[in-house]
Write a protein that holds these residues in place. Structure first.
Motif, PDB file in Angstrom:
ATOM      1  N   GLN A 121      17.644 -10.135 -16.842  1.00 40.89           N
ATOM      2  CA  GLN A 121      17.070  -9.707 -15.573  1.00 40.89           C
ATOM      3  C   GLN A 121      15.744 -10.405 -15.317  1.00 40.89           C
ATOM      4  O   GLN A 121      14.878 -10.472 -16.193  1.00 40.89           O
ATOM      5  N   GLU A 122      15.599 -10.948 -14.120  1.00 43.64           N
ATOM      6  CA  GLU A 122      14.382 -11.641 -13.731  1.00 43.64           C
ATOM      7  C   GLU A 122      13.598 -10.781 -12.750  1.00 43.64           C
ATOM      8  O   GLU A 122      14.159 -10.240 -11.794  1.00 43.64           O
ATOM      9  N   TYR A 123      12.302 -10.639 -13.016  1.00 47.64           N
ATOM     10  CA  TYR A 123      11.434  -9.776 -12.218  1.00 47.64           C
ATOM     11  C   TYR A 123      10.428 -10.610 -11.434  1.00 47.64           C
ATOM     12  O   TYR A 123      10.171 -11.764 -11.756  1.00 47.64           O
ATOM     13  N   GLY A 124       9.869  -9.972 -10.403  1.00 46.83           N
ATOM     14  CA  GLY A 124       8.859 -10.660  -9.603  1.00 46.83           C
ATOM     15  C   GLY A 124       9.427 -11.687  -8.656  1.00 46.83           C
ATOM     16  O   GLY A 124       8.737 -12.631  -8.292  1.00 46.83           O
ATOM     17  N   VAL A 125      10.689 -11.515  -8.252  1.00 46.54           N
ATOM     18  CA  VAL A 125      11.341 -12.478  -7.375  1.00 46.54           C
ATOM     19  C   VAL A 125      11.865 -11.757  -6.141  1.00 46.54           C
ATOM     20  O   VAL A 125      12.159 -10.553  -6.171  1.00 46.54           O
ATOM     21  N   VAL A 126      11.993 -12.510  -5.034  1.00 47.99           N
ATOM     22  CA  VAL A 126      12.509 -11.958  -3.791  1.00 47.99           C
ATOM     23  C   VAL A 126      13.502 -12.941  -3.185  1.00 47.99           C
ATOM     24  O   VAL A 126      13.501 -14.137  -3.503  1.00 47.99           O
ATOM     25  N   LEU A 127      14.344 -12.438  -2.296  1.00 48.61           N
ATOM     26  CA  LEU A 127      15.334 -13.259  -1.604  1.00 48.61           C
ATOM     27  C   LEU A 127      14.742 -13.735  -0.285  1.00 48.61           C
ATOM     28  O   LEU A 127      14.317 -12.928   0.548  1.00 48.61           O
ATOM     29  N   ALA A 128      14.717 -15.048  -0.072  1.00 46.62           N
ATOM     30  CA  ALA A 128      14.152 -15.632   1.142  1.00 46.62           C
ATOM     31  C   ALA A 128      15.230 -15.779   2.211  1.00 46.62           C
ATOM     32  O   ALA A 128      16.430 -15.771   1.905  1.00 46.62           O
ATOM     33  N   PRO A 129      14.836 -15.916   3.477  1.00 49.06           N
ATOM     34  CA  PRO A 129      15.821 -16.036   4.558  1.00 49.06           C
ATOM     35  C   PRO A 129      16.756 -17.231   4.438  1.00 49.06           C
ATOM     36  O   PRO A 129      17.854 -17.193   4.988  1.00 49.06           O
ATOM     37  N   ASP A 130      16.345 -18.280   3.733  1.00 49.33           N
ATOM     38  CA  ASP A 130      17.222 -19.443   3.574  1.00 49.33           C
ATOM     39  C   ASP A 130      18.224 -19.272   2.446  1.00 49.33           C
ATOM     40  O   ASP A 130      18.984 -20.194   2.140  1.00 49.33           O
ATOM     41  N   GLY A 131      18.239 -18.095   1.809  1.00 50.03           N
ATOM     42  CA  GLY A 131      19.173 -17.829   0.729  1.00 50.03           C
ATOM     43  C   GLY A 131      18.647 -18.150  -0.649  1.00 50.03           C
ATOM     44  O   GLY A 131      19.307 -17.848  -1.652  1.00 50.03           O
ATOM     45  N   SER A 132      17.468 -18.738  -0.746  1.00 51.14           N
ATOM     46  CA  SER A 132      16.899 -19.061  -2.054  1.00 51.14           C
ATOM     47  C   SER A 132      16.159 -17.849  -2.617  1.00 51.14           C
ATOM     48  O   SER A 132      15.690 -16.983  -1.873  1.00 51.14           O
ATOM     49  N   THR A 133      16.073 -17.796  -3.939  1.00 52.08           N
ATOM     50  CA  THR A 133      15.310 -16.753  -4.620  1.00 52.08           C
ATOM     51  C   THR A 133      13.970 -17.346  -5.018  1.00 52.08           C
ATOM     52  O   THR A 133      13.904 -18.440  -5.575  1.00 52.08           O
ATOM     53  N   VAL A 134      12.883 -16.612  -4.738  1.00 51.52           N
ATOM     54  CA  VAL A 134      11.535 -17.151  -4.876  1.00 51.52           C
ATOM     55  C   VAL A 134      10.683 -16.218  -5.726  1.00 51.52           C
ATOM     56  O   VAL A 134      10.624 -15.014  -5.470  1.00 51.52           O
ATOM     57  N   ALA A 135      10.017 -16.784  -6.743  1.00 45.92           N
ATOM     58  CA  ALA A 135       9.043 -16.031  -7.528  1.00 45.92           C
ATOM     59  C   ALA A 135       7.737 -15.950  -6.735  1.00 45.92           C
ATOM     60  O   ALA A 135       7.209 -16.964  -6.296  1.00 45.92           O
ATOM     61  N   VAL A 136       7.203 -14.735  -6.574  1.00 43.18           N
ATOM     62  CA  VAL A 136       6.045 -14.527  -5.714  1.00 43.18           C
ATOM     63  C   VAL A 136       4.750 -14.969  -6.398  1.00 43.18           C
ATOM     64  O   VAL A 136       3.830 -15.473  -5.744  1.00 43.18           O
ATOM     65  N   GLU A 137       4.652 -14.814  -7.704  1.00 47.99           N
ATOM     66  CA  GLU A 137       3.404 -15.111  -8.410  1.00 47.99           C
ATOM     67  C   GLU A 137       2.934 -16.550  -8.221  1.00 47.99           C
ATOM     68  O   GLU A 137       1.786 -16.780  -7.799  1.00 47.99           O
ATOM     69  N   PRO A 138       3.758 -17.574  -8.501  1.00 47.48           N
ATOM     70  CA  PRO A 138       3.269 -18.941  -8.286  1.00 47.48           C
ATOM     71  C   PRO A 138       3.056 -19.267  -6.806  1.00 47.48           C
ATOM     72  O   PRO A 138       2.216 -20.106  -6.470  1.00 47.48           O
ATOM     73  N   SER A 165      16.188 -21.926 -19.844  1.00 46.86           N
ATOM     74  CA  SER A 165      14.763 -22.206 -19.779  1.00 46.86           C
ATOM     75  C   SER A 165      14.016 -21.083 -19.078  1.00 46.86           C
ATOM     76  O   SER A 165      14.534 -20.470 -18.143  1.00 46.86           O
ATOM     77  N   PRO A 166      12.778 -20.794 -19.514  1.00 44.57           N
ATOM     78  CA  PRO A 166      11.969 -19.801 -18.787  1.00 44.57           C
ATOM     79  C   PRO A 166      11.569 -20.290 -17.401  1.00 44.57           C
ATOM     80  O   PRO A 166      11.134 -19.499 -16.573  1.00 44.57           O
ATOM     81  N   ILE A 167      11.721 -21.584 -17.146  1.00 48.78           N
ATOM     82  CA  ILE A 167      11.430 -22.133 -15.826  1.00 48.78           C
ATOM     83  C   ILE A 167      12.703 -22.022 -14.990  1.00 48.78           C
ATOM     84  O   ILE A 167      13.508 -22.941 -14.899  1.00 48.78           O
ATOM     85  N   THR A 168      12.892 -20.844 -14.392  1.00 44.44           N
ATOM     86  CA  THR A 168      14.116 -20.556 -13.651  1.00 44.44           C
ATOM     87  C   THR A 168      14.089 -21.203 -12.269  1.00 44.44           C
ATOM     88  O   THR A 168      13.068 -21.723 -11.820  1.00 44.44           O
ATOM     89  N   MET A 169      15.215 -21.121 -11.575  1.00 47.24           N
ATOM     90  CA  MET A 169      15.276 -21.628 -10.212  1.00 47.24           C
ATOM     91  C   MET A 169      14.293 -20.881  -9.318  1.00 47.24           C
ATOM     92  O   MET A 169      13.602 -21.492  -8.484  1.00 47.24           O
ATOM     93  N   ALA A 170      14.206 -19.570  -9.482  1.00 49.26           N
ATOM     94  CA  ALA A 170      13.290 -18.782  -8.649  1.00 49.26           C
ATOM     95  C   ALA A 170      11.843 -19.169  -8.912  1.00 49.26           C
ATOM     96  O   ALA A 170      11.037 -19.272  -7.977  1.00 49.26           O
ATOM     97  N   PHE A 171      11.495 -19.394 -10.180  1.00 49.56           N
ATOM     98  CA  PHE A 171      10.122 -19.814 -10.478  1.00 49.56           C
ATOM     99  C   PHE A 171       9.829 -21.172  -9.850  1.00 49.56           C
ATOM    100  O   PHE A 171       8.769 -21.367  -9.241  1.00 49.56           O
ATOM    101  N   LEU A 172      10.735 -22.117  -9.992  1.00 50.06           N
ATOM    102  CA  LEU A 172      10.509 -23.452  -9.430  1.00 50.06           C
ATOM    103  C   LEU A 172      10.401 -23.389  -7.908  1.00 50.06           C
ATOM    104  O   LEU A 172       9.570 -24.080  -7.309  1.00 50.06           O
ATOM    105  N   ASN A 173      11.231 -22.573  -7.280  1.00 45.48           N
ATOM    106  CA  ASN A 173      11.128 -22.418  -5.827  1.00 45.48           C
ATOM    107  C   ASN A 173       9.764 -21.883  -5.427  1.00 45.48           C
ATOM    108  O   ASN A 173       9.123 -22.388  -4.495  1.00 45.48           O
ATOM    109  N   GLY A 174       9.303 -20.838  -6.124  1.00 50.61           N
ATOM    110  CA  GLY A 174       7.993 -20.280  -5.811  1.00 50.61           C
ATOM    111  C   GLY A 174       6.872 -21.252  -6.094  1.00 50.61           C
ATOM    112  O   GLY A 174       5.890 -21.330  -5.335  1.00 50.61           O
ATOM    113  N   ALA A 175       6.995 -22.006  -7.178  1.00 51.47           N
ATOM    114  CA  ALA A 175       5.958 -22.980  -7.533  1.00 51.47           C
ATOM    115  C   ALA A 175       5.871 -24.093  -6.490  1.00 51.47           C
ATOM    116  O   ALA A 175       4.774 -24.495  -6.077  1.00 51.47           O
ATOM    117  N   LEU A 176       7.027 -24.613  -6.075  1.00 51.87           N
ATOM    118  CA  LEU A 176       7.007 -25.666  -5.072  1.00 51.87           C
ATOM    119  C   LEU A 176       6.499 -25.147  -3.728  1.00 51.87           C
ATOM    120  O   LEU A 176       5.735 -25.830  -3.036  1.00 51.87           O
TER     121      LEU A 176
END
Length: 596
Positions: A107-124, A286-297
């Motif tokens: 389970q991944e925490y601190g993430v939300v679903l964006a309108p474009d369908g991507s999952t985004v980590a809010v912290e980065p 990897s701890p660098i998930t898709m949601a984390f990378l989306n939020g970071a970018l």
């Protein structure tokens, strides 16, 4: 400066809230609504403060505290006063639940679903906004690890007045500089092939409404810093707090400990309308998930925009609403759908390598007893940075964004799928014909995917949607049968190649430029690197193997100019025969592995 005030107060609430109290769905729209509520309640006259730093200061322990405090804290947080009772309990619970990114089990925490369908980590994302609002991004590193730690009264870091050598291939980055001048801007290097779409004149058939996104490929030619290379003396706070530090720490742990998924593991929400729980597809990734990378970018791109935009800056809720909507300031290319293309234009591989190296050096000096960094030489840190950059640019930026089946609401496969014998030799290109209009947003594309699957399963009687992948005009690829299962797309050839379909009818016009770039370069290049497609693969239009007009005259004419096109395979149908075949009713018993 109100935007900084908003972030500061928002994150100050984290010190007072209890976790697990959110009742709002975990949507980016909920986060935007929360910011808008704060913006309405906060008086414009309160003292200016930064804020995303406090999000990270709220953590009880770990290396994040000292590094983020060093890079981002520039005001006294004790001056902030806000009674959390002024805000709704739903809002307070939402902020607490999305404040910190983490993984427990699958389970991944601190993430939300964006309108474009991507999952985004809010912290980065918030960290990038904060770094951008501070403006000054060049931070000098402490000379050695003997300097006083920040919590004992050390002075704040020396910040420069500019930004590091950040490449801005897109005018949106170049023209937003507050002083009206551009930083050291260099042309984005072309893709490995000389047929990069940006280097060609636009065909008259290309849609004028196509987003003007930079069709670029990541610069993966960076070599490891030489043994004599000097250790970095400055870092870009924006790149460090969003991406560089976490990439470096992940590769210190060693990619050999990850599963085959590597960087950017995806997952599925429990539901799409009101998401609450996000489960990763692989617990050992990897701890660098898709949601984390989306939020970071997203944080890096928006932070860069804010750092180059003079006052008065837009409110954060307005900025996020545009970025996760139609585009920032009317620029349809500067939105979340095209984060990978924009990130490739924002920084080069050599620059990112230096930033990752600098982040590790900074962390090593601020926290000498860090268990992962203690005793590591500069050469070792440089090697880690080089490996991290190579994997990120090739395996993430060099691959298209693919929405998994669960994201578009796929029905279950009927029967037992047959595995492909990988790697395959061919890529077969189709157009869907129906739906005829291109899908340009997540809602339309997902509806089209479900419609095609229902037709293939219920009308044709097949086990699943026929295509391996479907290409939307929204910047995304949609997973059909995927990389590992035999599809139903090219009669008699389904075990030999992947079937890729553009949504739309391309008899008289072409798909969007970004969609074409995905099929010509990104998707096959990524598949070759992963061992799914042979390095000597060939690309064919559907009509070369089956009696059909697919993939349309305009698109097929363009395919014939691509280097991988198999020109020795002649189309099997004349126009007259094709028209006659379309008038005939479909066979009543179509094999489940073939598409007419």
């Amino acid at each position: 400066m109100v935007a900084q005030d908003i972030l500061w107060i928002l994150l100050g609430l984290l010190l007072r809230l209890e976790p697990g109290t959110a009742t709002l769905p975990l949507l980016m729209d909920s986060v935007i609504q929360a910011l808008a509520e704060l913006e309405q309640k906060v008086p414009a006259t309160i003292a200016s403060h930064t804020a995303s730093a406090l999000l990270l200061f709220a953590q009880d322990s770990g290396p994040h505290d000292v590094l983020h405090r060093f890079l981002l804290e520039q005001w006294n947080i004790k001056d902030t006063r806000l009674d959390p009772q002024q805000l709704s309990s739903e809002f307070q619970g939402l902020i607490k639940d999305v404040a910190q990114h983490g993984i427990r089990g699958r389970q991944e925490y601190g993430v939300v679903l964006a309108p474009d369908g991507s999952t985004v980590a809010v912290e980065p994302l918030l960290a990038g906004l904060e770094a951008g609002l501070q403006g000054n991004r060049v931070v000098s590193l402490p000379l050695d690890s003997t300097e006083a730690p920040l919590d004992t009264g050390a002075a704040f870091p020396d910040t420069g007045t500019g930004v590091l050598d950040i490449r801005a291939a897109s005018p949106r980055f170049r023209d937003a500089s507050p002083d009206g001048t551009s930083s050291d801007v260099r042309a984005m290097p072309p893709n490995n092939r000389a047929t990069d779409l940006d280097d060609k004149p636009t065909s008259p058939g290309v849609r004028s409404s196509s987003p003007d996104v930079p069709v670029t490929s990541p610069d993966v030619q960076a070599s490891s810093p030489s043994a004599k290379a000097k250790s970095p003396t400055t870092v870009d706070s924006l790149l460090v707090v969003t991406l560089a530090r976490d990439l470096g720490l992940a590769f210190l742990q060693g990619p050999q400990t990850w599963s085959h998924s590597g960087l950017g593991t995806e997952g599925c929400w429990d539901q799409l309308s009101a998401p609450r729980t996000f489960t990763l597809s692989d617990s050992g990734a990897s701890p660098i998930t898709m949601a984390f990378l989306n939020g970071a970018l997203d944080g890096a791109l928006l932070g860069d925009y804010l750092s180059r935009t003079p006052e008065p800056r837009p409110s954060l809720s307005h900025l996020l609403n545009q970025y996760y909507g139609a585009g920032v300031a009317g620029d349809s290319g500067l939105r979340s759908n095209f984060r990978r293309q924009n990130a490739a234009a924002l920084t080069s591989a050599p620059t990112l390598t230096q930033q990752i190296w600098g982040a590790l050096v900074l962390l090593q000096r601020l926290e000498p007893t860090h268990p992962q960094l203690q005793g590591m030489s500069q050469e070792q840190l440089a090697e880690v940075a080089t490996n991290a950059t190579k994997e990120f640019t090739e395996a993430f930026l060099g691959c298209p964004a693919i929405h998994p089946r669960c994201r578009w609401g796929a029905a279950p496969y009927r029967g037992s799928p047959r595995p492909l014998q990988l790697p395959l030799k061919f890529l077969y290109v189709h157009h869907t014909y129906l739906p005829a209009p291109p899908c340009t947003d997540f809602a339309r594309c997902t509806a089209d995917m479900r419609s095609m699957q229902r037709f293939h399963q219920d009308t044709r009687g097949w086990d699943d949607i026929g295509y391996s992948f479907v290409i939307g005009s929204d910047g995304y690829v949609y997973e059909g049968r995927g990389w590992h299962w035999v599809g139903a797309h090219t009669l008699g050839h389904n075990t030999r190649g992947f079937g890729v379909a553009f949504v739309g009818n391309y008899t008289a016009e072409l798909p969007a430029k970004a969609a074409l770039h995905t099929v010509q370069d990104l998707l096959p290049g990524c598949a070759v690197r992963a061992g799914l497609l042979r390095p000597d693969y060939e690309l064919l239009g559907h009509r070369q193997l089956v009696r059909t007009d697919c993939p349309g005259d305009a698109l097929f004419s363009l395919l014939r100019t691509w280097p991988r096109f198999a020109a020795n395979v002649k189309p099997r149908t004349a126009r007259r025969a094709s028209r006659r075949s379309r008038k005939e009713p479909p066979p009543t018993n179509v094999p489940a592995t073939d598409l007419q």
